[in-house]
Design a protein around this motif. Structure first.
Motif, PDB file in Angstrom:
ATOM      1  N   ASN A  13       1.084   3.789  -3.445  1.00 31.13           N
ATOM      2  CA  ASN A  13       0.374   5.059  -3.339  1.00 31.13           C
ATOM      3  C   ASN A  13       1.282   6.267  -3.198  1.00 31.13           C
ATOM      4  OD1 ASN A  13      -2.514   4.412  -3.479  1.00 31.13           O
ATOM      5  ND2 ASN A  13      -2.005   3.076  -1.774  1.00 31.13           N
ATOM      6  N   THR A  14       2.570   6.107  -3.544  1.00 36.15           N
ATOM      7  CA  THR A  14       3.478   7.255  -3.538  1.00 36.15           C
ATOM      8  C   THR A  14       4.275   7.248  -4.837  1.00 36.15           C
ATOM      9  OG1 THR A  14       4.937   5.847  -2.245  1.00 36.15           O
ATOM     10  CG2 THR A  14       3.790   7.558  -1.041  1.00 36.15           C
ATOM     11  N   PRO A  15       4.673   8.450  -5.312  1.00 32.63           N
ATOM     12  CA  PRO A  15       5.421   8.507  -6.569  1.00 32.63           C
ATOM     13  C   PRO A  15       6.873   8.050  -6.375  1.00 32.63           C
ATOM     14  CG  PRO A  15       4.561  10.674  -5.936  1.00 32.63           C
ATOM     15  CD  PRO A  15       4.391   9.787  -4.774  1.00 32.63           C
ATOM     16  N   LYS A  24       0.197  10.809  -8.631  1.00 28.88           N
ATOM     17  CA  LYS A  24       1.581  10.356  -8.496  1.00 28.88           C
ATOM     18  C   LYS A  24       2.452  10.903  -9.620  1.00 28.88           C
ATOM     19  CE  LYS A  24       0.205   6.086  -7.911  1.00 28.88           C
ATOM     20  NZ  LYS A  24       0.376   4.635  -7.984  1.00 28.88           N
ATOM     21  N   GLU A  45       0.829  -1.209   0.000  1.00 27.98           N
ATOM     22  CA  GLU A  45       0.000   0.000   0.000  1.00 27.98           C
ATOM     23  C   GLU A  45       0.862   1.258   0.000  1.00 27.98           C
ATOM     24  OE1 GLU A  45      -3.177   0.303  -0.453  1.00 27.98           O
ATOM     25  OE2 GLU A  45      -3.467  -1.858  -0.535  1.00 27.98           O
ATOM     26  N   LEU A  46       1.920   1.235   0.802  1.00 24.96           N
ATOM     27  CA  LEU A  46       2.776   2.421   0.933  1.00 24.96           C
ATOM     28  C   LEU A  46       3.466   2.752  -0.390  1.00 24.96           C
ATOM     29  CD1 LEU A  46       3.419   4.260   3.262  1.00 24.96           C
ATOM     30  CD2 LEU A  46       5.463   2.949   3.718  1.00 24.96           C
ATOM     31  N   LEU A  63       9.480   9.383  -7.575  1.00 21.67           N
ATOM     32  CA  LEU A  63      10.336  10.543  -7.319  1.00 21.67           C
ATOM     33  C   LEU A  63      10.457  10.809  -5.811  1.00 21.67           C
ATOM     34  CD1 LEU A  63      11.895  12.606  -8.952  1.00 21.67           C
ATOM     35  CD2 LEU A  63       9.901  14.070  -8.960  1.00 21.67           C
ATOM     36  N   VAL A  64       9.328  10.749  -5.125  1.00 22.29           N
ATOM     37  CA  VAL A  64       9.327  10.991  -3.684  1.00 22.29           C
ATOM     38  C   VAL A  64      10.083   9.875  -2.956  1.00 22.29           C
ATOM     39  CG1 VAL A  64       7.833  11.216  -1.658  1.00 22.29           C
ATOM     40  CG2 VAL A  64       7.182  12.294  -3.797  1.00 22.29           C
ATOM     41  N   SER A  97       4.051  14.532  -9.597  1.00 22.55           N
ATOM     42  CA  SER A  97       5.270  14.868  -8.850  1.00 22.55           C
ATOM     43  C   SER A  97       6.403  15.233  -9.805  1.00 22.55           C
ATOM     44  CB  SER A  97       5.680  13.697  -7.960  1.00 22.55           C
ATOM     45  OG  SER A  97       6.014  12.585  -8.747  1.00 22.55           O
ATOM     46  N   LEU A  98       6.260  14.863 -11.083  1.00 22.15           N
ATOM     47  CA  LEU A  98       7.314  15.169 -12.063  1.00 22.15           C
ATOM     48  C   LEU A  98       7.427  16.661 -12.365  1.00 22.15           C
ATOM     49  CD1 LEU A  98       6.677  12.415 -14.768  1.00 22.15           C
ATOM     50  CD2 LEU A  98       8.289  12.365 -12.887  1.00 22.15           C
ATOM     51  N   CYS A 129      -3.273   9.758  -1.826  1.00 18.57           N
ATOM     52  CA  CYS A 129      -3.632   8.706  -2.796  1.00 18.57           C
ATOM     53  C   CYS A 129      -4.368   7.518  -2.183  1.00 18.57           C
ATOM     54  CB  CYS A 129      -2.384   8.188  -3.503  1.00 18.57           C
ATOM     55  SG  CYS A 129      -1.623   9.400  -4.560  1.00 18.57           S
ATOM     56  N   TRP A 130      -3.998   7.171  -0.954  1.00 19.54           N
ATOM     57  CA  TRP A 130      -4.504   5.920  -0.382  1.00 19.54           C
ATOM     58  C   TRP A 130      -6.027   5.852  -0.275  1.00 19.54           C
ATOM     59  CZ3 TRP A 130      -5.549   4.005   4.968  1.00 19.54           C
ATOM     60  CH2 TRP A 130      -5.561   2.613   5.005  1.00 19.54           C
ATOM     61  N   PHE A 164       6.579  12.040   1.790  1.00  8.78           N
ATOM     62  CA  PHE A 164       6.214  10.651   1.494  1.00  8.78           C
ATOM     63  C   PHE A 164       4.826  10.360   2.076  1.00  8.78           C
ATOM     64  CE2 PHE A 164       6.396   6.168   1.304  1.00  8.78           C
ATOM     65  CZ  PHE A 164       7.526   5.762   0.613  1.00  8.78           C
ATOM     66  N   TYR A 197       1.895  12.353   0.350  1.00 14.10           N
ATOM     67  CA  TYR A 197       1.451  11.740  -0.913  1.00 14.10           C
ATOM     68  C   TYR A 197       0.626  10.493  -0.640  1.00 14.10           C
ATOM     69  CZ  TYR A 197       3.323  14.380  -4.800  1.00 14.10           C
ATOM     70  OH  TYR A 197       3.520  15.334  -5.749  1.00 14.10           O
ATOM     71  N   PHE A 198       1.079   9.719   0.350  1.00 14.47           N
ATOM     72  CA  PHE A 198       0.346   8.506   0.685  1.00 14.47           C
ATOM     73  C   PHE A 198      -1.068   8.846   1.141  1.00 14.47           C
ATOM     74  CE2 PHE A 198      -0.880   5.276   3.838  1.00 14.47           C
ATOM     75  CZ  PHE A 198      -0.925   4.186   2.999  1.00 14.47           C
TER      76      PHE A 198
END
Lengths: 224, 222
Positions: free
Chosen positions: A62-64, B159, A58-59, A66-67, B162-163, B206-207, B199, B202-203
Protein backbone atom coordinates in the motif's frame (compact mmCIF):
# COMPACT_ATOMS: atom_id res chain seq x y z
CA UNK A 1 15.73 12.25 -35.68
CA UNK A 2 19.48 12.36 -36.09
CA UNK A 3 20.94 8.86 -36.57
CA UNK A 4 24.45 10.02 -35.77
CA UNK A 5 23.32 11.22 -32.36
CA UNK A 6 21.46 7.96 -31.79
CA UNK A 7 24.56 5.94 -32.67
CA UNK A 8 26.79 7.95 -30.38
CA UNK A 9 24.33 7.50 -27.51
CA UNK A 10 24.00 3.73 -27.85
CA UNK A 11 27.09 2.80 -25.75
CA UNK A 12 25.91 5.07 -22.90
CA UNK A 13 22.49 3.46 -23.00
CA UNK A 14 23.91 -0.07 -23.13
CA UNK A 15 25.82 0.61 -19.92
CA UNK A 16 22.73 1.99 -18.22
CA UNK A 17 20.66 -0.87 -19.61
CA UNK A 18 22.98 -3.50 -18.11
CA UNK A 19 22.87 -1.78 -14.73
CA UNK A 20 19.07 -1.53 -14.80
CA UNK A 21 18.80 -5.16 -15.88
CA UNK A 22 21.17 -6.33 -13.15
CA UNK A 23 19.40 -4.50 -10.33
CA UNK A 24 16.01 -5.42 -11.73
CA UNK A 25 16.69 -9.14 -11.82
CA UNK A 26 18.47 -9.20 -8.45
CA UNK A 27 15.33 -7.50 -7.11
CA UNK A 28 13.08 -10.09 -8.79
CA UNK A 29 15.10 -12.99 -7.32
CA UNK A 30 14.95 -11.39 -3.86
CA UNK A 31 11.22 -10.91 -4.31
CA UNK A 32 10.76 -14.60 -5.13
CA UNK A 33 12.77 -15.67 -2.07
CA UNK A 34 10.80 -13.36 0.22
CA UNK A 35 7.53 -14.31 -1.46
CA UNK A 36 8.07 -18.06 -1.08
CA UNK A 37 9.12 -17.64 2.56
CA UNK A 38 6.18 -15.33 3.29
CA UNK A 39 3.63 -17.57 1.59
CA UNK A 40 4.83 -20.62 3.55
CA UNK A 41 4.60 -18.73 6.81
CA UNK A 42 1.03 -17.70 6.01
CA UNK A 43 -0.01 -21.09 4.61
CA UNK A 44 1.20 -23.04 7.63
CA UNK A 45 -0.07 -20.29 9.97
CA UNK A 46 3.17 -20.11 11.94
CA UNK A 47 2.48 -18.13 15.12
CA UNK A 48 3.93 -14.58 15.47
CA UNK A 49 5.63 -14.83 12.06
CA UNK A 50 2.21 -14.86 10.39
CA UNK A 51 1.23 -11.55 11.98
CA UNK A 52 4.58 -10.00 11.06
CA UNK A 53 4.31 -11.25 7.47
CA UNK A 54 0.80 -9.88 7.14
CA UNK A 55 1.89 -6.48 8.43
CA UNK A 56 4.84 -6.46 6.02
CA UNK A 57 2.65 -7.39 3.06
CA UNK A 58 0.04 -4.72 3.82
CA UNK A 59 2.66 -2.04 4.45
CA UNK A 60 4.59 -2.61 1.23
CA UNK A 61 1.61 -3.28 -1.00
CA UNK A 62 0.00 0.00 0.00
CA UNK A 63 2.94 2.37 -0.49
CA UNK A 64 4.74 3.44 -3.68
CA UNK A 65 8.24 2.14 -4.43
CA UNK A 66 9.49 5.71 -4.74
CA UNK A 67 8.52 6.45 -1.15
CA UNK A 68 10.05 3.17 0.04
CA UNK A 69 13.31 3.94 -1.72
CA UNK A 70 13.46 7.47 -0.29
CA UNK A 71 12.91 6.08 3.17
CA UNK A 72 15.58 3.38 2.79
CA UNK A 73 18.11 5.56 0.98
CA UNK A 74 17.75 8.91 2.76
CA UNK A 75 15.89 8.04 5.96
CA UNK A 76 17.69 4.96 7.29
CA UNK A 77 21.28 6.33 7.15
CA UNK A 78 20.23 8.69 9.96
CA UNK A 79 19.94 5.61 12.17
CA UNK A 80 23.32 4.37 10.99
CA UNK A 81 22.26 2.01 8.17
CA UNK A 82 24.22 3.31 5.21
CA UNK A 83 23.87 1.41 1.96
CA UNK A 84 24.89 2.35 -1.55
CA UNK A 85 22.35 3.21 -4.23
CA UNK A 86 22.64 -0.10 -6.12
CA UNK A 87 22.04 -2.24 -3.05
CA UNK A 88 19.25 0.09 -1.99
CA UNK A 89 17.55 -0.26 -5.37
CA UNK A 90 17.74 -4.05 -5.34
CA UNK A 91 16.64 -4.31 -1.71
CA UNK A 92 13.77 -1.85 -2.21
CA UNK A 93 12.57 -3.68 -5.30
CA UNK A 94 12.96 -7.02 -3.49
CA UNK A 95 10.91 -5.83 -0.51
CA UNK A 96 8.15 -4.40 -2.69
CA UNK A 97 8.12 -7.51 -4.89
CA UNK A 98 8.24 -9.83 -1.88
CA UNK A 99 4.92 -8.46 -0.65
CA UNK A 100 3.28 -9.01 -4.05
CA UNK A 101 4.80 -12.47 -4.48
CA UNK A 102 3.67 -13.52 -0.99
CA UNK A 103 0.09 -12.65 -1.87
CA UNK A 104 0.20 -14.40 -5.26
CA UNK A 105 1.82 -17.61 -4.00
CA UNK A 106 -0.40 -17.76 -0.93
CA UNK A 107 -3.59 -17.35 -2.93
CA UNK A 108 -2.33 -20.10 -5.26
CA UNK A 109 -1.83 -22.42 -2.29
CA UNK A 110 -5.25 -21.51 -0.89
CA UNK A 111 -6.93 -22.20 -4.23
CA UNK A 112 -5.99 -25.89 -4.15
CA UNK A 113 -9.15 -27.62 -2.83
CA UNK A 114 -9.00 -29.33 0.53
CA UNK A 115 -10.06 -32.64 -0.96
CA UNK A 116 -6.64 -32.87 -2.61
CA UNK A 117 -4.93 -32.98 0.78
CA UNK A 118 -7.49 -35.44 2.12
CA UNK A 119 -7.17 -37.74 -0.88
CA UNK A 120 -3.38 -37.68 -0.66
CA UNK A 121 -3.48 -38.51 3.04
CA UNK A 122 -5.95 -41.35 2.45
CA UNK A 123 -3.54 -42.76 -0.15
CA UNK A 124 -0.97 -42.99 2.62
CA UNK A 125 1.23 -40.07 1.59
CA UNK A 126 3.18 -38.31 4.30
CA UNK A 127 2.65 -34.62 5.10
CA UNK A 128 5.73 -33.54 3.19
CA UNK A 129 4.92 -35.81 0.22
CA UNK A 130 1.41 -34.36 0.08
CA UNK A 131 2.70 -30.83 0.12
CA UNK A 132 5.60 -31.29 -2.29
CA UNK A 133 4.05 -33.56 -4.91
CA UNK A 134 0.35 -32.78 -4.71
CA UNK A 135 -0.31 -29.27 -3.43
CA UNK A 136 2.75 -27.34 -4.59
CA UNK A 137 2.66 -28.21 -8.33
CA UNK A 138 -1.02 -27.31 -8.56
CA UNK A 139 -0.60 -24.13 -6.53
CA UNK A 140 2.31 -23.15 -8.74
CA UNK A 141 0.37 -23.53 -11.95
CA UNK A 142 -2.51 -21.51 -10.48
CA UNK A 143 -0.14 -18.72 -9.43
CA UNK A 144 1.75 -18.52 -12.73
CA UNK A 145 -0.24 -15.68 -14.36
CA UNK A 146 0.05 -13.56 -11.21
CA UNK A 147 3.77 -14.31 -10.88
CA UNK A 148 4.44 -13.33 -14.50
CA UNK A 149 2.49 -10.11 -14.00
CA UNK A 150 4.55 -9.41 -10.87
CA UNK A 151 7.87 -9.91 -12.68
CA UNK A 152 6.84 -7.50 -15.43
CA UNK A 153 5.57 -5.00 -12.86
CA UNK A 154 8.85 -5.17 -10.93
CA UNK A 155 11.02 -4.73 -14.02
CA UNK A 156 8.91 -1.69 -14.95
CA UNK A 157 9.33 -0.27 -11.47
CA UNK A 158 13.11 -0.09 -12.06
CA UNK A 159 12.34 3.20 -13.83
CA UNK A 160 12.09 5.03 -10.49
CA UNK A 161 15.68 4.21 -9.49
CA UNK A 162 16.89 7.48 -11.00
CA UNK A 163 15.33 9.19 -7.96
CA UNK A 164 18.11 7.79 -5.75
CA UNK A 165 20.70 8.86 -8.35
CA UNK A 166 21.36 5.45 -9.85
CA UNK A 167 22.69 5.78 -13.40
CA UNK A 168 19.89 3.70 -14.89
CA UNK A 169 18.07 4.13 -18.23
CA UNK A 170 15.74 6.84 -16.92
CA UNK A 171 18.61 8.79 -15.35
CA UNK A 172 20.64 8.56 -18.56
CA UNK A 173 17.74 9.82 -20.67
CA UNK A 174 17.03 12.71 -18.31
CA UNK A 175 20.73 13.58 -18.14
CA UNK A 176 21.19 13.58 -21.92
CA UNK A 177 18.06 15.66 -22.46
CA UNK A 178 19.32 18.17 -19.91
CA UNK A 179 22.82 18.31 -21.37
CA UNK A 180 22.26 18.39 -25.13
CA UNK A 181 18.51 18.93 -25.70
CA UNK A 182 18.42 15.92 -28.04
CA UNK A 183 15.02 15.06 -26.63
CA UNK A 184 13.71 12.95 -29.51
CA UNK A 185 16.81 10.75 -29.78
CA UNK A 186 17.11 10.29 -26.01
CA UNK A 187 13.47 9.32 -25.60
CA UNK A 188 13.59 7.05 -28.65
CA UNK A 189 16.51 5.07 -27.21
CA UNK A 190 14.85 4.97 -23.80
CA UNK A 191 11.77 3.33 -25.32
CA UNK A 192 13.86 0.95 -27.44
CA UNK A 193 15.85 -0.28 -24.45
CA UNK A 194 12.77 -0.76 -22.31
CA UNK A 195 11.21 -2.77 -25.15
CA UNK A 196 14.38 -4.92 -25.33
CA UNK A 197 14.14 -5.44 -21.59
CA UNK A 198 10.45 -6.24 -21.29
CA UNK A 199 9.06 -7.59 -24.56
CA UNK A 200 10.90 -10.95 -24.25
CA UNK A 201 9.69 -11.29 -20.67
CA UNK A 202 6.14 -10.51 -21.75
CA UNK A 203 6.28 -13.11 -24.56
CA UNK A 204 7.97 -15.75 -22.41
CA UNK A 205 5.36 -15.10 -19.72
CA UNK A 206 2.45 -15.67 -22.10
CA UNK A 207 4.11 -18.88 -23.33
CA UNK A 208 4.70 -20.23 -19.83
CA UNK A 209 1.09 -19.43 -18.95
CA UNK A 210 -0.12 -21.47 -21.93
CA UNK A 211 2.25 -24.37 -21.20
CA UNK A 212 1.30 -24.56 -17.54
CA UNK A 213 -2.44 -24.65 -18.19
CA UNK A 214 -2.29 -28.42 -18.81
CA UNK A 215 -2.21 -28.93 -15.06
CA UNK A 216 -5.71 -27.53 -14.81
CA UNK A 217 -8.23 -30.25 -15.51
CA UNK A 218 -11.64 -29.52 -16.95
CA UNK A 219 -12.50 -25.84 -17.13
CA UNK A 220 -9.90 -25.00 -14.53
CA UNK A 221 -12.54 -23.92 -12.05
CA UNK A 222 -13.77 -27.11 -10.41
CA UNK A 223 -11.45 -29.85 -11.48
CA UNK A 224 -8.17 -28.61 -10.12
CA UNK B 1 15.07 11.01 15.12
CA UNK B 2 13.81 14.00 13.21
CA UNK B 3 10.13 13.76 14.04
CA UNK B 4 10.15 17.21 15.68
CA UNK B 5 10.32 19.04 12.32
CA UNK B 6 7.00 17.50 11.35
CA UNK B 7 5.09 19.68 13.79
CA UNK B 8 7.12 22.82 13.26
CA UNK B 9 5.28 25.85 11.83
CA UNK B 10 3.12 25.03 8.85
CA UNK B 11 4.93 21.79 8.05
CA UNK B 12 2.04 19.37 8.77
CA UNK B 13 -0.34 21.42 6.63
CA UNK B 14 2.22 21.63 3.83
CA UNK B 15 2.79 17.88 3.83
CA UNK B 16 -0.93 17.15 3.74
CA UNK B 17 -1.42 19.71 0.97
CA UNK B 18 1.35 17.93 -0.95
CA UNK B 19 -0.44 14.62 -0.55
CA UNK B 20 -3.60 16.42 -1.68
CA UNK B 21 -1.93 17.39 -4.96
CA UNK B 22 -1.05 13.75 -5.65
CA UNK B 23 -4.50 12.53 -4.62
CA UNK B 24 -6.25 15.11 -6.80
CA UNK B 25 -4.33 14.06 -9.89
CA UNK B 26 -4.99 10.39 -9.17
CA UNK B 27 -8.71 10.95 -8.63
CA UNK B 28 -9.10 12.90 -11.89
CA UNK B 29 -7.20 10.15 -13.71
CA UNK B 30 -9.25 7.40 -12.08
CA UNK B 31 -12.55 9.00 -13.14
CA UNK B 32 -11.35 9.41 -16.73
CA UNK B 33 -9.91 5.87 -16.76
CA UNK B 34 -13.07 4.23 -15.47
CA UNK B 35 -15.33 6.05 -17.95
CA UNK B 36 -13.10 5.45 -20.96
CA UNK B 37 -12.26 1.93 -19.77
CA UNK B 38 -15.94 0.95 -19.69
CA UNK B 39 -16.41 2.10 -23.28
CA UNK B 40 -13.16 0.68 -24.67
CA UNK B 41 -13.50 -2.57 -22.74
CA UNK B 42 -16.95 -3.12 -24.23
CA UNK B 43 -15.60 -2.36 -27.71
CA UNK B 44 -12.84 -4.94 -27.16
CA UNK B 45 -15.37 -7.76 -26.81
CA UNK B 46 -16.47 -7.19 -30.43
CA UNK B 47 -15.11 -9.64 -32.93
CA UNK B 48 -13.92 -6.98 -35.38
CA UNK B 49 -10.29 -7.89 -36.30
CA UNK B 50 -9.19 -4.24 -36.56
CA UNK B 51 -10.44 -3.39 -33.06
CA UNK B 52 -8.87 -6.60 -31.82
CA UNK B 53 -5.45 -5.75 -33.30
CA UNK B 54 -5.47 -2.13 -32.12
CA UNK B 55 -6.50 -3.08 -28.60
CA UNK B 56 -3.85 -5.80 -28.44
CA UNK B 57 -1.16 -3.27 -29.32
CA UNK B 58 -2.54 -0.70 -26.89
CA UNK B 59 -2.62 -3.19 -24.01
CA UNK B 60 0.87 -4.48 -24.81
CA UNK B 61 2.31 -0.94 -24.84
CA UNK B 62 0.82 -0.25 -21.43
CA UNK B 63 1.88 -3.68 -20.18
CA UNK B 64 5.57 -3.23 -20.95
CA UNK B 65 6.21 0.54 -20.86
CA UNK B 66 6.96 1.95 -17.41
CA UNK B 67 4.63 4.84 -16.52
CA UNK B 68 7.74 6.90 -15.87
CA UNK B 69 8.82 6.49 -19.52
CA UNK B 70 5.36 7.44 -20.77
CA UNK B 71 5.46 10.48 -18.49
CA UNK B 72 8.78 11.58 -20.00
CA UNK B 73 7.53 11.02 -23.55
CA UNK B 74 4.45 13.16 -22.99
CA UNK B 75 6.08 15.84 -20.84
CA UNK B 76 9.31 16.34 -22.81
CA UNK B 77 8.45 14.76 -26.15
CA UNK B 78 5.19 16.60 -26.74
CA UNK B 79 6.80 19.99 -26.18
CA UNK B 80 9.68 19.08 -28.48
CA UNK B 81 7.39 17.87 -31.26
CA UNK B 82 4.74 20.57 -31.23
CA UNK B 83 6.49 23.49 -29.61
CA UNK B 84 3.58 23.89 -27.20
CA UNK B 85 4.29 23.68 -23.53
CA UNK B 86 2.22 21.04 -21.77
CA UNK B 87 2.02 21.64 -18.02
CA UNK B 88 3.32 18.87 -15.77
CA UNK B 89 -0.12 18.33 -14.23
CA UNK B 90 -1.86 17.95 -17.58
CA UNK B 91 0.88 15.57 -18.79
CA UNK B 92 0.51 13.39 -15.73
CA UNK B 93 -3.28 13.25 -16.05
CA UNK B 94 -2.88 12.25 -19.72
CA UNK B 95 -0.35 9.51 -18.92
CA UNK B 96 -2.16 8.08 -15.92
CA UNK B 97 -5.47 8.07 -17.80
CA UNK B 98 -3.80 6.36 -20.78
CA UNK B 99 -2.45 3.70 -18.44
CA UNK B 100 -5.57 3.41 -16.27
CA UNK B 101 -7.91 3.18 -19.25
CA UNK B 102 -6.00 0.16 -20.54
CA UNK B 103 -6.11 -1.51 -17.13
CA UNK B 104 -9.79 -0.76 -16.72
CA UNK B 105 -10.66 -1.83 -20.27
CA UNK B 106 -8.89 -5.14 -19.71
CA UNK B 107 -10.89 -5.70 -16.51
CA UNK B 108 -14.16 -4.85 -18.26
CA UNK B 109 -13.33 -7.16 -21.17
CA UNK B 110 -12.43 -9.95 -18.76
CA UNK B 111 -15.69 -9.55 -16.84
CA UNK B 112 -17.85 -9.37 -19.96
CA UNK B 113 -16.33 -12.48 -21.50
CA UNK B 114 -16.53 -14.39 -18.22
CA UNK B 115 -20.34 -14.22 -18.20
CA UNK B 116 -21.35 -17.65 -19.56
CA UNK B 117 -23.56 -17.76 -22.67
CA UNK B 118 -26.11 -19.78 -20.72
CA UNK B 119 -27.03 -16.63 -18.79
CA UNK B 120 -28.18 -14.95 -21.99
CA UNK B 121 -29.91 -18.11 -23.22
CA UNK B 122 -31.75 -18.68 -19.96
CA UNK B 123 -32.95 -15.08 -19.90
CA UNK B 124 -34.25 -15.47 -23.40
CA UNK B 125 -35.98 -18.72 -22.48
CA UNK B 126 -37.68 -16.90 -19.62
CA UNK B 127 -38.99 -14.37 -22.11
CA UNK B 128 -36.88 -11.39 -20.99
CA UNK B 129 -36.28 -8.72 -23.59
CA UNK B 130 -32.72 -7.67 -24.52
CA UNK B 131 -32.90 -4.60 -22.28
CA UNK B 132 -34.33 -6.64 -19.41
CA UNK B 133 -31.61 -9.27 -19.80
CA UNK B 134 -28.94 -6.66 -19.35
CA UNK B 135 -30.77 -4.67 -16.69
CA UNK B 136 -31.65 -7.60 -14.41
CA UNK B 137 -29.21 -10.39 -15.23
CA UNK B 138 -25.95 -9.33 -16.85
CA UNK B 139 -25.15 -5.88 -15.45
CA UNK B 140 -25.68 -6.79 -11.75
CA UNK B 141 -23.22 -9.68 -12.15
CA UNK B 142 -20.71 -7.48 -13.94
CA UNK B 143 -20.89 -4.78 -11.28
CA UNK B 144 -20.21 -7.33 -8.55
CA UNK B 145 -17.11 -8.56 -10.31
CA UNK B 146 -15.94 -5.19 -11.53
CA UNK B 147 -16.43 -2.96 -8.50
CA UNK B 148 -13.77 -4.52 -6.22
CA UNK B 149 -11.27 -4.55 -9.09
CA UNK B 150 -11.92 -0.91 -10.02
CA UNK B 151 -11.59 0.16 -6.39
CA UNK B 152 -8.25 -1.61 -6.39
CA UNK B 153 -7.28 0.44 -9.43
CA UNK B 154 -7.70 3.59 -7.30
CA UNK B 155 -4.97 2.49 -4.86
CA UNK B 156 -2.68 1.59 -7.74
CA UNK B 157 -3.32 5.00 -9.26
CA UNK B 158 -2.52 6.75 -5.97
CA UNK B 159 0.74 4.83 -5.68
CA UNK B 160 1.69 5.61 -9.26
CA UNK B 161 1.09 9.34 -8.88
CA UNK B 162 4.11 9.52 -6.56
CA UNK B 163 6.07 9.64 -9.84
CA UNK B 164 4.88 13.17 -10.61
CA UNK B 165 7.65 14.64 -8.47
CA UNK B 166 10.07 13.45 -11.14
CA UNK B 167 8.64 15.93 -13.65
CA UNK B 168 8.72 18.77 -11.17
CA UNK B 169 5.30 18.84 -9.52
CA UNK B 170 5.54 19.88 -5.88
CA UNK B 171 3.77 17.03 -4.11
CA UNK B 172 4.31 15.37 -0.76
CA UNK B 173 7.79 13.93 -1.46
CA UNK B 174 9.03 17.25 -2.82
CA UNK B 175 7.59 19.12 0.17
CA UNK B 176 9.34 16.58 2.38
CA UNK B 177 12.67 17.29 0.69
CA UNK B 178 12.13 21.03 1.08
CA UNK B 179 11.41 20.61 4.79
CA UNK B 180 14.56 18.51 5.23
CA UNK B 181 16.65 21.10 3.39
CA UNK B 182 15.24 24.02 5.37
CA UNK B 183 15.96 22.34 8.70
CA UNK B 184 19.35 20.86 7.85
CA UNK B 185 21.12 22.90 10.56
CA UNK B 186 18.63 22.61 13.41
CA UNK B 187 17.58 18.98 12.95
CA UNK B 188 20.05 17.00 10.84
CA UNK B 189 18.07 13.79 11.35
CA UNK B 190 14.94 15.17 9.71
CA UNK B 191 15.27 12.80 6.73
CA UNK B 192 14.23 9.82 8.83
CA UNK B 193 11.20 11.45 10.42
CA UNK B 194 9.93 13.12 7.28
CA UNK B 195 10.24 10.10 5.00
CA UNK B 196 8.80 7.81 7.66
CA UNK B 197 5.84 10.19 7.94
CA UNK B 198 5.32 10.21 4.16
CA UNK B 199 5.53 6.42 4.12
CA UNK B 200 2.76 6.27 6.72
CA UNK B 201 0.68 8.96 4.97
CA UNK B 202 0.66 6.95 1.74
CA UNK B 203 -0.19 3.82 3.67
CA UNK B 204 -3.10 5.56 5.37
CA UNK B 205 -4.35 6.81 2.01
CA UNK B 206 -4.24 3.41 0.29
CA UNK B 207 -4.87 0.82 2.98
CA UNK B 208 -8.55 1.59 3.72
CA UNK B 209 -9.31 1.49 0.00
CA UNK B 210 -7.52 -1.88 -0.35
CA UNK B 211 -9.51 -3.21 2.59
CA UNK B 212 -12.79 -2.05 1.05
CA UNK B 213 -11.91 -3.74 -2.23
CA UNK B 214 -11.00 -7.00 -0.44
CA UNK B 215 -14.17 -6.85 1.64
CA UNK B 216 -16.43 -6.39 -1.39
CA UNK B 217 -14.65 -9.14 -3.27
CA UNK B 218 -15.17 -11.59 -0.39
CA UNK B 219 -18.77 -10.58 0.13
CA UNK B 220 -19.75 -10.98 -3.52
CA UNK B 221 -17.64 -14.05 -4.18
CA UNK B 222 -20.55 -16.26 -5.16
Amino acid sequence: MNTEVVNSYIPIYVKAFLLTLKIGWVGVVLAFILGIAGAFVLYFKLPVLSALTRAYVELFRNTPLLVQLFFIYYGLPVLGFKINAEVCGAVGLGLLGGSYMTESIRSGLDAVPKIQTESAVSLGMSRSQTFLSVILPQAFSISIPALVANVIFLLKETSVFSAISLMDLMFTAKDLIGLYYNTTESLFLLVVFYIIMLLPVSFAGSMIEKKMRFKMFGDGKHGI
Amino acid sequence: MGFEVLLKGKNPVRLLAGLGVALRISLISVVISILLGLIIGTLMTMKNPLIHAVSRIYLEIVRIMPQMVLLFIVFFGFTKMTGHNLSAEVSSVIVFSFWGTAEMADLVRGCLTSIPAIQYESSKALGLSRVQTYRYVIIPQIIRRLLPLSINLITRMIKTTSLIMMIGIVEVLKVGQQIIEANRKTSPHAAFGVFAAIFILYFLACWPISCLSKYLEKRWEN
